[in-house]
Design an enzyme around this catalytic site. Structure first.
Site, PDB file in Angstrom:
ATOM      1  N   LYS A  44       0.264  -1.118  -0.236  1.00  0.00           N
ATOM      2  CA  LYS A  44      -0.632   0.040   0.257  1.00  0.00           C
ATOM      3  C   LYS A  44       0.790   1.233   0.142  1.00  0.00           C
ATOM      4  O   LYS A  44       2.212   1.145   0.434  1.00  0.00           O
ATOM      5  CB  LYS A  44      -0.571  -0.358   1.602  1.00  0.00           C
TER       6      LYS A  44
ATOM      7  N   ASP B 175      -7.491   4.477  -4.935  1.00  0.00           N
ATOM      8  CA  ASP B 175      -7.708   3.611  -2.912  1.00  0.00           C
ATOM      9  C   ASP B 175      -7.860   5.471  -3.072  1.00  0.00           C
ATOM     10  O   ASP B 175      -8.543   6.259  -3.667  1.00  0.00           O
ATOM     11  CB  ASP B 175      -6.787   3.206  -2.324  1.00  0.00           C
TER      12      ASP B 175
HETATM   13  N1  GLU Z   1      -7.641  -0.264  -3.031  1.00  0.00           N
HETATM   14  C1  GLU Z   1      -7.514  -0.818  -3.092  1.00  0.00           C
HETATM   15  C2  GLU Z   1      -7.835  -1.888  -2.094  1.00  0.00           C
HETATM   16  O1  GLU Z   1      -8.398  -1.437  -0.745  1.00  0.00           O
HETATM   17  C3  GLU Z   1      -7.617  -1.568  -5.138  1.00  0.00           C
HETATM   18  C4  GLU Z   1      -6.181  -1.832  -4.969  1.00  0.00           C
HETATM   19  C5  GLU Z   1      -5.588  -2.267  -5.903  1.00  0.00           C
HETATM   20  O2  GLU Z   1      -6.699  -2.991  -7.450  1.00  0.00           O
HETATM   21  O3  GLU Z   1      -4.653  -2.384  -6.554  1.00  0.00           O
HETATM   22  O4  GLU Z   1      -8.139  -2.986  -2.328  1.00  0.00           O
END
Ligand code: GLU
Length: 450
Positions: free
Chosen positions: A124, A164
């Site tokens: 992340k 996100d």
């Molecule tokens: N931010 C999204 C999640 O919490 C998507 C992450 C992504 O697509 O890599 O899963």
């Protein structure tokens, strides 16, 4: 063993990392029955290794706003675990972003990504940059400055960031543009790209639709119920909430709420989605108060007028509740109110929106509870579909992606429910999700060695 790991972790993490400790503690508690079942987990220090990120990358972002004033923000990428595949997870742009928040999100992402059954690790990243009130050019300049720092740590087979909170296809487009300028590489280094160049159809809808596909399967299997004609409450008004509302409405549910950080709308006739889109879609940041100016029969409750440990959005009667805003937005008080009002299921669309004591209460009272790492995994799954399409230079049509997403969400539900049963905690989908996800990651870690 688990207490020792948690105590060590508390010592080595600073006080602002409470949310990370909350996430780790939930997972490790679930894993109690399984860690004892296989001596290799202790011998190979799997848990100790799993709770510590592979690396935390932190950088300074310097950018010029429209007045040519210099602005400075913190940027981060946390590469937590790549046992199952390249690091994968979103970028969050929000003033609340700290290493603690990102460590919690990256840790959760390992388990979520594992549950998809796809070859992706957990990561992340993001920044404490606040997109609120910024012009399009400011967003572009910030994204370019962010990528100037990030580009050397990512790659289509290394680490693939996505969106996100605060990061949608517009931001991903700007980030990709700068990556291409610097590296001359045109590969799938980011997912959630605009469809015009390398994005997948359905990526914007994926998380919200996935949440509802999961809910539909869970309700059918556990209660022989459908969503048709049922009153549902949804929190949030961002990408996940909008598409959860859209799919719920397509399946005949009546969604009566939505919310943002300033307040909650309650519309007993059902949320008018096209109006909500005018106010909130694609980074628009109008106040939800404008909703009631257009539809005066709806109610608006200001967050400031509400007690700290309760949220207006959970005070209304509903069949199922879908927290789709942010972490720790459904408290014990809220859970008690939901139960009092007859709610039978809470399906998380956000990451860890429900507090631990609220989860315990819901489960004890027999409410079906699905953790975000299971029910919101559709977003990252379609990100992986995008990586597949980019790698093979293919474009899949909407129906293909939608079918694959629906199937994948049903598989996740099955995996979670069966694992819970297998370990003697039937209907505890938190334990089921944590154990099923852990087994896959731990096996890869064992096979790969230290
Ligand atoms: N931010 C999204 C999640 O919490 C998507 C992450 C992504 O697509 O890599 O899963």
């Amino acid at each position: 063993m688990i207490e020792k790991i948690l105590a060590n972790l508390e010592k080595s993490n600073c006080a602002t990392d409470n949310i990370f400790l909350q996430a780790v503690s939930e997972v490790l508690t679930s894993l109690e029955p399984i860690v004892k079942s296989d001596p290799r987990y202790e011998q190979y220090a799997i848990l100790e290794r799993l709770v510590s990120p592979d690396r935390i990358i932190q950088f300074k972002i310097q950018w010029l706003d429209d007045n040519n004033t210099i602005n400075i923000n913190n940027g981060y990428r946390i590469q937590f675990n790549n046992a199952l595949g390249p690091y994968k997870g979103g970028l969050r742009f929000h003033p609340s972003v700290t290493t603690g928040v990102l460590k919690f999100l990256a840790f959760e992402q390992i388990f979520k990504n594992s549950l998809t059954g796809l070859p992706i690790g957990g990561a992340k990243g993001g920044s404490d940059f606040d997109p609120k009130g910024k012009s399009d050019f400011e967003i572009m300049k910030f994204c370019h400055a962010f990528m100037r720092e990030l580009h050397s740590y990512i790659g289509a087979r290394v680490d693939v960031p996505a969106g996100d909170i605060g990061v949608g296809s517009r931001e991903i487009g700007y980030l990709f543009g700068e990556y291409k300028h610097i590296t001359h590489n045109y590969d799938g280094v980011l997912s959630g790209k605009p469809y015009a160049f390398g994005g997948s159809l359905m990526r914007p809808q994926a998380t919200g639709y996935g949440v509802v596909y999961f809910a539909r399967e869970m309700l059918k299997e556990e209660l022989q119920e459908s969503l048709e004609g049922k009153v549902c409450t949804v929190s949030g008004a961002g990408n996940v909430a909008l598409h959860t509302i859209e799919k719920l409405q397509q399946l005949g549910a009546i969604v009566v709420t939505c919310s943002d950080s300033d307040g909650t709308v309650y519309d007993s006739n059902g949320i008018n989605l096209s109006l909500l889109r005018q106010l909130k879609d694609e980074g628009k940041r109008h106040s939800l108060e404008e909703y009631i100016q257009q539809i005066p029969t709806a109610q608006y409750t200001k967050k400031a007028d509400y007690p700290k440990d309760a949220h207006a959005v959970w005070q209304y009667p509903c069949f199922a509740a879908f927290p789709c805003a942010t972490q720790n937005e459904l408290t014990l008080n809220d859970a008690q109110k939901l139960i009092e009002n007859g709610c039978v299921a809470v399906v998380e669309g956000a990451n860890m929106p429900t507090l631990p004591d609220a989860i315990e209460w819901l489960q004890r009272e027999g409410v079906l509870f699905s953790p975000g790492k299971a029910s919101n995994a559709g977003g990252v799954a379609v990100s992986e579909f995008e990586m597949s399409q980019n790698a093979s230079m293919e474009k899949w049509d909407f129906d293909k992606v939608d079918r694959k997403l629906d199937e994948l969400m049903r598989q996740i539900y099955k995996r979670v429910a069966l694992t819970a049963k297998e370990y003697g905690v039937e209907r505890n989908f938190v334990d089921g999700a944590n154990i099923a996800a852990f087994k896959r990651v731990a096996e890869a870690m064992l096979l790969e060695g230290v």
